[in-house]
Design a protein around this motif. Sequence first.
Motif, PDB file in Angstrom:
ATOM      1  N   UNK A  74       0.806  -1.221   0.000  1.00 37.94           N
ATOM      2  CA  UNK A  74       0.000   0.000   0.000  1.00 37.94           C
ATOM      3  C   UNK A  74       0.841   1.273   0.000  1.00 37.94           C
ATOM      4  N   UNK A  75       1.856   1.416   0.873  1.00 37.05           N
ATOM      5  CA  UNK A  75       2.612   2.669   0.854  1.00 37.05           C
ATOM      6  C   UNK A  75       3.255   2.962  -0.501  1.00 37.05           C
ATOM      7  N   UNK A  76       3.665   1.921  -1.226  1.00 39.40           N
ATOM      8  CA  UNK A  76       4.307   2.132  -2.522  1.00 39.40           C
ATOM      9  C   UNK A  76       3.327   2.736  -3.522  1.00 39.40           C
ATOM     10  N   UNK A  77       2.126   2.170  -3.583  1.00 38.39           N
ATOM     11  CA  UNK A  77       1.165   2.595  -4.594  1.00 38.39           C
ATOM     12  C   UNK A  77       0.495   3.917  -4.261  1.00 38.39           C
ATOM     13  N   UNK A  78       0.637   4.377  -3.023  1.00 35.19           N
ATOM     14  CA  UNK A  78       0.153   5.719  -2.673  1.00 35.19           C
ATOM     15  C   UNK A  78       1.018   6.807  -3.285  1.00 35.19           C
ATOM     16  N   UNK A 112      -5.519   9.235   2.930  1.00 37.34           N
ATOM     17  CA  UNK A 112      -5.481   8.102   2.016  1.00 37.34           C
ATOM     18  C   UNK A 112      -6.810   7.967   1.285  1.00 37.34           C
ATOM     19  N   UNK A 113      -6.734   7.436   0.069  1.00 37.14           N
ATOM     20  CA  UNK A 113      -7.945   7.100  -0.675  1.00 37.14           C
ATOM     21  C   UNK A 113      -7.758   5.692  -1.227  1.00 37.14           C
ATOM     22  N   UNK A 114      -8.432   4.738  -0.595  1.00 37.90           N
ATOM     23  CA  UNK A 114      -8.256   3.323  -0.923  1.00 37.90           C
ATOM     24  C   UNK A 114      -9.613   2.634  -0.836  1.00 37.90           C
ATOM     25  N   UNK A 115      -9.921   1.825  -1.836  1.00 34.55           N
ATOM     26  CA  UNK A 115     -11.151   1.027  -1.818  1.00 34.55           C
ATOM     27  C   UNK A 115     -10.782  -0.447  -1.680  1.00 34.55           C
ATOM     28  N   UNK A 117      -9.824  -7.417  -3.631  1.00 37.24           N
ATOM     29  CA  UNK A 117      -9.463  -6.456  -4.675  1.00 37.24           C
ATOM     30  C   UNK A 117      -9.329  -5.075  -4.027  1.00 37.24           C
ATOM     31  N   UNK A 118      -8.208  -4.455  -4.274  1.00 39.70           N
ATOM     32  CA  UNK A 118      -7.906  -3.152  -3.669  1.00 39.70           C
ATOM     33  C   UNK A 118      -7.599  -2.156  -4.775  1.00 39.70           C
ATOM     34  N   UNK A 119      -8.210  -0.985  -4.703  1.00 40.84           N
ATOM     35  CA  UNK A 119      -7.876   0.106  -5.620  1.00 40.84           C
ATOM     36  C   UNK A 119      -7.225   1.220  -4.804  1.00 40.84           C
ATOM     37  N   UNK A 120      -6.033   1.622  -5.230  1.00 42.96           N
ATOM     38  CA  UNK A 120      -5.261   2.643  -4.517  1.00 42.96           C
ATOM     39  C   UNK A 120      -5.179   3.886  -5.390  1.00 42.96           C
ATOM     40  N   UNK A 121      -5.633   5.010  -4.852  1.00 42.60           N
ATOM     41  CA  UNK A 121      -5.614   6.277  -5.581  1.00 42.60           C
ATOM     42  C   UNK A 121      -4.478   7.140  -5.029  1.00 42.60           C
TER      43      UNK A 121
END
Length: 376
Positions: A104-108, A149-152, A169-173
Amino acid sequence: MTTLIDGSVLEGGGQILRNSISLAALLGKPISIHKVRNGRKPPGLKNQHRTGIELAAEIASARLTGATNGSTEVEFAPGRITPGNYTADPVTAGAATLLLQISLPLLLFTPSATPSTLTLKGGTNATSAPQIDYIQRVFLPFATRHFGLKVDVDVRRRGYFPRGGGEVHVTVFPGADGARLTSASVMERGTVTRIGGIAHIAGLPGHLGRTMAEGATRRLAQRGFAPDAAVPVPVEIESRREKNENTVGAGSGIVLWAELAGGGVIGGSAVGRKGADAVTVGEEAANELINGLEADGCVDEWLQDQIIIFMALAEGTSEVRCGKDGLTLHTRTAIWVAEQLTDAKFDVTVEDSGHTIIRCTGIGYTAPTDSDLSNK
């Protein structure tokens, strides 16, 4: 120059590996981690840990050596972090939530504002990691409100021990135009405004979920958390039986959360197991939540260690009031890793009231621009 990380320090488990790899990838620092999971028996990488660092290596275009099961030394030399669609599968009941922690931290912080997706397989509800419902109901609401953060997260299929097989399934914005994480100030606990919960079961009779929820509700009421208490607190615990096609194997669990007026949140959870009746499982989750509330902090013992990496990366000074139980070993380990790899400054104090306050002057990290990357 390669930074050396001692995997035997403090907690001596997989958290050192996950946080070190994440920060190294973001900061472009080659690292060598030795004595990996030295505090565990047996030490070294398991499927879950190997899968997590392989996922991080793929996202960060990293050169990775030592990533074999049982290995006690890993070298990670990151390259460019790239948004995209990634899949990770430990082929066991290894926790999908721990795969999320490392990635998660990478894709943020990708160089563009393009959203990324993660398809994470494995266990979704186990005792050795946060349940996916905890991530959805405790961690992400807190991180969204206080760090931006914005994560679904969408649970497509639950996977229980020992078969695993779940799918999330995770979507990272990521932030646009190099946006930084905002600093968090969560110092006032306030009243408990609501207690929510979900009791989930799969491959088992539907009444067991309701029994778990009823056991938790009764226990909470005994400690004064109820709509008809002297200080009324709404309590809403959902019972959900998953469709057979949405699960692998049979299992059950319950996650509770208390929302606080000051912006904090406290969680409690339990997982069903052989020999434990549903009422007992519900009561265990309630007792965990009650203990967290009676510690009188703004975060529970699991949330406090999960937010350390975000405090280190955020802009400005973050401050969080923890309970009277002191910092957990996991939290102290997360602080140690952040101080080894970043210039973030942490200050931990214990007030006369007995509460522990964590303050951190973060580094205000931003994703590198294309020109930054081309100049390397």
